[in-house]
Write a protein that holds these residues in place. Structure first.
Motif, PDB file in Angstrom:
ATOM      1  N   SER A 330       0.603  -1.400  -0.009  1.00 53.56           N
ATOM      2  CA  SER A 330       0.151  -0.022  -0.059  1.00 53.56           C
ATOM      3  C   SER A 330       0.629   1.205   0.029  1.00 53.56           C
ATOM      4  O   SER A 330       2.122   1.380   0.695  1.00 53.56           O
ATOM      5  CB  SER A 330      -0.976   0.090   1.152  1.00 53.56           C
ATOM      6  N   SER A 331       0.462   2.384  -0.629  1.00 54.43           N
ATOM      7  CA  SER A 331       1.082   3.565  -0.491  1.00 54.43           C
ATOM      8  C   SER A 331       0.371   4.379   0.812  1.00 54.43           C
ATOM      9  O   SER A 331      -0.526   4.017   1.160  1.00 54.43           O
ATOM     10  CB  SER A 331       0.622   4.430  -1.641  1.00 54.43           C
ATOM     11  N   GLY A 332       1.266   5.159   1.075  1.00 55.20           N
ATOM     12  CA  GLY A 332       0.666   6.115   2.330  1.00 55.20           C
ATOM     13  C   GLY A 332       1.909   6.356   2.946  1.00 55.20           C
ATOM     14  O   GLY A 332       2.905   6.455   2.536  1.00 55.20           O
ATOM     15  N   TYR A 333       1.535   6.729   4.328  1.00 57.88           N
ATOM     16  CA  TYR A 333       2.817   7.197   5.479  1.00 57.88           C
ATOM     17  C   TYR A 333       3.685   5.871   5.698  1.00 57.88           C
ATOM     18  O   TYR A 333       3.243   4.998   6.400  1.00 57.88           O
ATOM     19  CB  TYR A 333       2.145   7.589   6.613  1.00 57.88           C
ATOM     20  N   PHE A 334       4.837   5.759   5.228  1.00 61.57           N
ATOM     21  CA  PHE A 334       5.718   4.821   5.193  1.00 61.57           C
ATOM     22  C   PHE A 334       6.374   4.531   6.438  1.00 61.57           C
ATOM     23  O   PHE A 334       6.611   3.357   6.895  1.00 61.57           O
ATOM     24  CB  PHE A 334       6.813   4.923   4.183  1.00 61.57           C
ATOM     25  N   GLY A 335       6.209   5.483   7.433  1.00 62.25           N
ATOM     26  CA  GLY A 335       6.604   5.212   8.751  1.00 62.25           C
ATOM     27  C   GLY A 335       5.752   4.264   9.640  1.00 62.25           C
ATOM     28  O   GLY A 335       6.127   3.960  10.741  1.00 62.25           O
ATOM     29  N   SER A 336       4.534   4.164   9.044  1.00 62.06           N
ATOM     30  CA  SER A 336       3.546   3.263   9.676  1.00 62.06           C
ATOM     31  C   SER A 336       3.831   1.730   9.320  1.00 62.06           C
ATOM     32  O   SER A 336       2.944   0.828   9.871  1.00 62.06           O
ATOM     33  CB  SER A 336       2.065   3.717   9.386  1.00 62.06           C
ATOM     34  N   LYS A 337       4.595   1.641   8.339  1.00 65.00           N
ATOM     35  CA  LYS A 337       4.615   0.124   7.886  1.00 65.00           C
ATOM     36  C   LYS A 337       5.058  -0.989   8.991  1.00 65.00           C
ATOM     37  O   LYS A 337       4.226  -1.896   9.065  1.00 65.00           O
ATOM     38  CB  LYS A 337       5.802   0.233   6.886  1.00 65.00           C
ATOM     39  N   PRO A 338       5.904  -0.515   9.767  1.00 62.84           N
ATOM     40  CA  PRO A 338       5.990  -1.760  11.068  1.00 62.84           C
ATOM     41  C   PRO A 338       4.738  -1.954  11.720  1.00 62.84           C
ATOM     42  O   PRO A 338       4.504  -2.806  12.243  1.00 62.84           O
ATOM     43  CB  PRO A 338       7.291  -1.058  11.786  1.00 62.84           C
ATOM     44  N   ARG A 339       4.080  -0.758  12.166  1.00 55.45           N
ATOM     45  CA  ARG A 339       2.793  -0.859  12.783  1.00 55.45           C
ATOM     46  C   ARG A 339       1.597  -1.569  12.313  1.00 55.45           C
ATOM     47  O   ARG A 339       0.903  -2.430  12.786  1.00 55.45           O
ATOM     48  CB  ARG A 339       2.173   0.480  13.189  1.00 55.45           C
ATOM     49  N   LEU A 340       1.659  -1.515  10.921  1.00 53.93           N
ATOM     50  CA  LEU A 340       0.592  -2.145  10.135  1.00 53.93           C
ATOM     51  C   LEU A 340       0.903  -3.741  10.012  1.00 53.93           C
ATOM     52  O   LEU A 340       0.046  -4.531   9.685  1.00 53.93           O
ATOM     53  CB  LEU A 340       0.634  -1.765   8.644  1.00 53.93           C
ATOM     54  N   LEU A 341       2.162  -3.968  10.213  1.00 51.78           N
ATOM     55  CA  LEU A 341       2.684  -5.636  10.273  1.00 51.78           C
ATOM     56  C   LEU A 341       2.309  -6.208  11.655  1.00 51.78           C
ATOM     57  O   LEU A 341       2.588  -7.323  11.747  1.00 51.78           O
ATOM     58  CB  LEU A 341       4.123  -5.620   9.820  1.00 51.78           C
ATOM     59  N   LEU A 342       1.996  -5.340  12.619  1.00 54.08           N
ATOM     60  CA  LEU A 342       2.037  -5.835  13.826  1.00 54.08           C
ATOM     61  C   LEU A 342       0.859  -6.835  14.264  1.00 54.08           C
ATOM     62  O   LEU A 342       0.990  -7.877  14.816  1.00 54.08           O
ATOM     63  CB  LEU A 342       1.759  -4.521  14.920  1.00 54.08           C
ATOM     64  N   PRO A 343      -0.195  -6.695  13.293  1.00 58.04           N
ATOM     65  CA  PRO A 343      -1.260  -8.039  13.344  1.00 58.04           C
ATOM     66  C   PRO A 343      -0.673  -9.220  12.777  1.00 58.04           C
ATOM     67  O   PRO A 343      -1.420 -10.381  13.130  1.00 58.04           O
ATOM     68  CB  PRO A 343      -2.471  -7.247  12.767  1.00 58.04           C
ATOM     69  N   ALA A 344       0.464  -9.212  12.054  1.00 62.28           N
ATOM     70  CA  ALA A 344       0.861 -10.562  11.579  1.00 62.28           C
ATOM     71  C   ALA A 344       1.803 -11.228  12.713  1.00 62.28           C
ATOM     72  O   ALA A 344       2.684 -11.822  12.273  1.00 62.28           O
ATOM     73  CB  ALA A 344       1.809 -10.021  10.316  1.00 62.28           C
ATOM     74  N   PHE A 345       0.806 -11.651  13.655  1.00 59.42           N
ATOM     75  CA  PHE A 345       1.786 -12.453  14.628  1.00 59.42           C
ATOM     76  C   PHE A 345       2.411 -13.723  14.352  1.00 59.42           C
ATOM     77  O   PHE A 345       2.989 -14.238  14.718  1.00 59.42           O
ATOM     78  CB  PHE A 345       0.892 -12.446  16.063  1.00 59.42           C
ATOM     79  N   PRO A 346       1.421 -14.480  13.392  1.00 58.59           N
ATOM     80  CA  PRO A 346       2.095 -15.826  12.925  1.00 58.59           C
ATOM     81  C   PRO A 346       3.333 -15.883  12.512  1.00 58.59           C
ATOM     82  O   PRO A 346       3.986 -16.877  12.268  1.00 58.59           O
ATOM     83  CB  PRO A 346       1.099 -16.354  11.768  1.00 58.59           C
ATOM     84  N   LEU A 347       3.873 -14.729  11.808  1.00 62.93           N
ATOM     85  CA  LEU A 347       5.192 -14.617  11.221  1.00 62.93           C
ATOM     86  C   LEU A 347       6.251 -15.095  12.474  1.00 62.93           C
ATOM     87  O   LEU A 347       7.385 -15.380  12.291  1.00 62.93           O
ATOM     88  CB  LEU A 347       5.585 -12.982  10.907  1.00 62.93           C
ATOM     89  N   LEU A 348       5.603 -14.498  13.802  1.00 61.21           N
ATOM     90  CA  LEU A 348       6.876 -15.066  14.751  1.00 61.21           C
ATOM     91  C   LEU A 348       6.833 -16.524  15.407  1.00 61.21           C
ATOM     92  O   LEU A 348       7.519 -16.951  16.147  1.00 61.21           O
ATOM     93  CB  LEU A 348       6.362 -14.187  16.092  1.00 61.21           C
ATOM     94  N   LEU A 349       5.780 -17.401  14.597  1.00 66.52           N
ATOM     95  CA  LEU A 349       5.740 -18.627  15.247  1.00 66.52           C
ATOM     96  C   LEU A 349       6.984 -19.580  14.823  1.00 66.52           C
ATOM     97  O   LEU A 349       7.410 -20.393  15.700  1.00 66.52           O
ATOM     98  CB  LEU A 349       4.558 -19.523  14.603  1.00 66.52           C
ATOM     99  N   PRO A 350       7.740 -19.187  13.626  1.00 69.46           N
ATOM    100  CA  PRO A 350       8.838 -20.106  13.525  1.00 69.46           C
ATOM    101  C   PRO A 350      10.078 -19.559  14.428  1.00 69.46           C
ATOM    102  O   PRO A 350      10.791 -20.602  14.999  1.00 69.46           O
ATOM    103  CB  PRO A 350       9.254 -19.579  12.071  1.00 69.46           C
ATOM    104  N   VAL A 351      10.060 -18.405  14.751  1.00 68.26           N
ATOM    105  CA  VAL A 351      11.270 -18.055  16.002  1.00 68.26           C
ATOM    106  C   VAL A 351      10.809 -18.626  17.097  1.00 68.26           C
ATOM    107  O   VAL A 351      11.820 -18.917  17.845  1.00 68.26           O
ATOM    108  CB  VAL A 351      11.172 -16.671  15.815  1.00 68.26           C
ATOM    109  N   ALA A 352       9.602 -18.602  17.490  1.00 71.65           N
ATOM    110  CA  ALA A 352       8.897 -19.016  18.938  1.00 71.65           C
ATOM    111  C   ALA A 352       9.196 -20.463  18.820  1.00 71.65           C
ATOM    112  O   ALA A 352       9.813 -21.045  20.046  1.00 71.65           O
ATOM    113  CB  ALA A 352       7.686 -18.682  18.987  1.00 71.65           C
ATOM    114  N   LEU A 353       9.196 -21.305  17.856  1.00 72.59           N
ATOM    115  CA  LEU A 353       9.308 -22.653  17.796  1.00 72.59           C
ATOM    116  C   LEU A 353      10.672 -23.019  18.046  1.00 72.59           C
ATOM    117  O   LEU A 353      11.234 -23.708  18.766  1.00 72.59           O
ATOM    118  CB  LEU A 353       8.823 -23.208  16.387  1.00 72.59           C
TER     119      LEU A 353
END
Length: 388
Positions: A330-353
């Motif tokens: 998406s285009s927009g305020y690029f400083g918000s990209k990390p915040r927009l990824l915050l709901p993607a918590f399953p990305l952390l499952l491989p690290v947690a495992l």
């Protein structure tokens, strides 16, 4: 009680130990870990030196998007603001569940909308941790569930979870909806997905995850039950209802997209984001930011690839894929990209495992270092120009 194959990756139903009282009690260790990491973040923010004079309370409850939610809670919709560059910014870009809750809390307590928003996040964060733990435990056991929660609390932008923003509320609804899909509780999952859709535009990712889970289950059983069908129908109603309401108010079915375009937001496949990164590779010290963006984006994509290779259940892959795609493309305020990824918590499952397989002391030291780094980063971030 049985859990089907929807969130296990297996064809044979298995018993649901995560629904038992001992596991529910063990979930409190994850909630406590979340609370400890977030308390550290707020404490560091409180003592962090600031040149602008804003206190921690103001930074958490009364700045940037929080002010837009407060206006909606106090006065309803139809507020617009003309930006210095001439854009007309409408409050209809903000979904209504958080301001509704702020208004409800204010009606039964002496709290103003901003403080009510802090309370909502303060309750939603632990609930998100609880639901997230149950998903991690269901897939990989207690330690993986616990570490998933701790890692999510300790991401660099974790301070947003403690703000009067909608992220904590959304993730709580999304995590419990995904867990309801795992338990084949279709109506519960549909209602939670609909509420997630009233919280953020990406709520449609939760609906899509439910649809994916229902498709897997229907194929396995060769049957579509009335409860499953009801959940499938309920899931998108929240997001669709608000988008249609905006369309009626503004006189066009695609009016919500116009509202977002006025804010500079749109889906362009990542072209604007790529140009933004390239623009930060041309000199010192902005090249550091450009390289950081490349590394962060590559890590997110690599993590999703690992999730696919580890054969995460289809509902999680669908949910995470949509969240990542909307955040990065998406285009927009690029400083918000990390915040927009915050709901993607399953990305952390491989690290947690992976961390769940090392010694407890080593895993704890990794989480502690990440938590401290997150606290310092969050304090620096909020004390700067923002917004997150």
């Amino acid at each position: 009680m049985h859990v089907g194959s929807v969130l296990t990756g297996h064809d044979t139903p298995v018993n649901a130990p995560e629904a038992s009282a001992p596991v529910l009690r063990r979930a409190w260790t994850a909630v406590a870990a979340f609370a400890a990491v977030r308390a550290l973040g707020v404490l560091v923010l409180a003592v962090w030196p600031r040149a602008n004079g804003a206190g921690a309370h103001e930074l958490l409850s009364a700045r940037w998007d929080s002010l837009w939610y407060v206006r909606v809670a106090e006065s309803g919709y139809d507020f617009t603001l003309t930006a210095p560059d001439g854009r007309v910014l409408s409050d209809q870009a903000f979904f209504p569940l958080l301001p509704w809750l702020e208004r409800a809390v204010g009606a039964v307590s002496p709290l103003g909308p901003g403080d009510a928003g802090l309370l909502v996040s303060g309750v939603a964060g632990p609930l998100a941790a609880w639901g997230m733990y149950l998903i991690g435990h269901h897939l990989h056991g207690h330690r993986a569930g616990l570490l998933l929660v701790a890692l999510w609390a300790a991401v660099p932008v974790g301070i947003v979870q403690s703000m009067a923003y909608s992220e904590a509320l959304f993730v709580a609804l999304a995590a419990w909806a995904l867990y309801a899909v795992a338990r084949r509780r279709w109506i519960e999952a549909g209602l939670l997905a609909s509420l997630a859709g009233l919280t953020r535009p990406v709520g449609l990712a939760v609906a899509a995850a439910l649809w994916a889970g229902a498709a897997v289950e229907a194929r396995r059983t060769r049957h579509i039950g009335t409860r499953m069908l009801a959940g499938v129908v309920l899931a998108p109603l929240g997001a669709a209802g608000f988008i249609l309401w905006v369309g009626l108010r503004r006189g066009g079915p695609l009016a919500y997209l116009e509202v977002q375009a006025e804010w500079g937001n749109g889906f362009d496949g990542g072209l604007a984001y790529a140009k933004f990164i390239v623009a930060h590779l041309g000199g010192w010290p902005v090249v550091l930011a450009g390289l950081g963006l490349i590394v962060g984006t590559a890590l997110a994509l690599w993590a999703y690839g690992v999730c696919v290779r580890q054969r995460q259940p289809l509902p999680l892959l669908v949910y995470t894929g949509i969240v990542v795609a909307l955040a990065l493309c998406s285009s927009g305020y690029f400083g918000s990209k990390p915040r927009l990824l915050l709901p993607a918590f399953p990305l952390l499952l491989p690290v947690a495992l992976a961390l769940s397989r090392v010694r407890a002391a080593r895993a704890a030291s990794v989480v502690a270092a990440l938590a401290l780094g997150s606290a310092v980063y969050g304090a620096t971030w909020l004390s700067g120009s923002g917004p997150p």
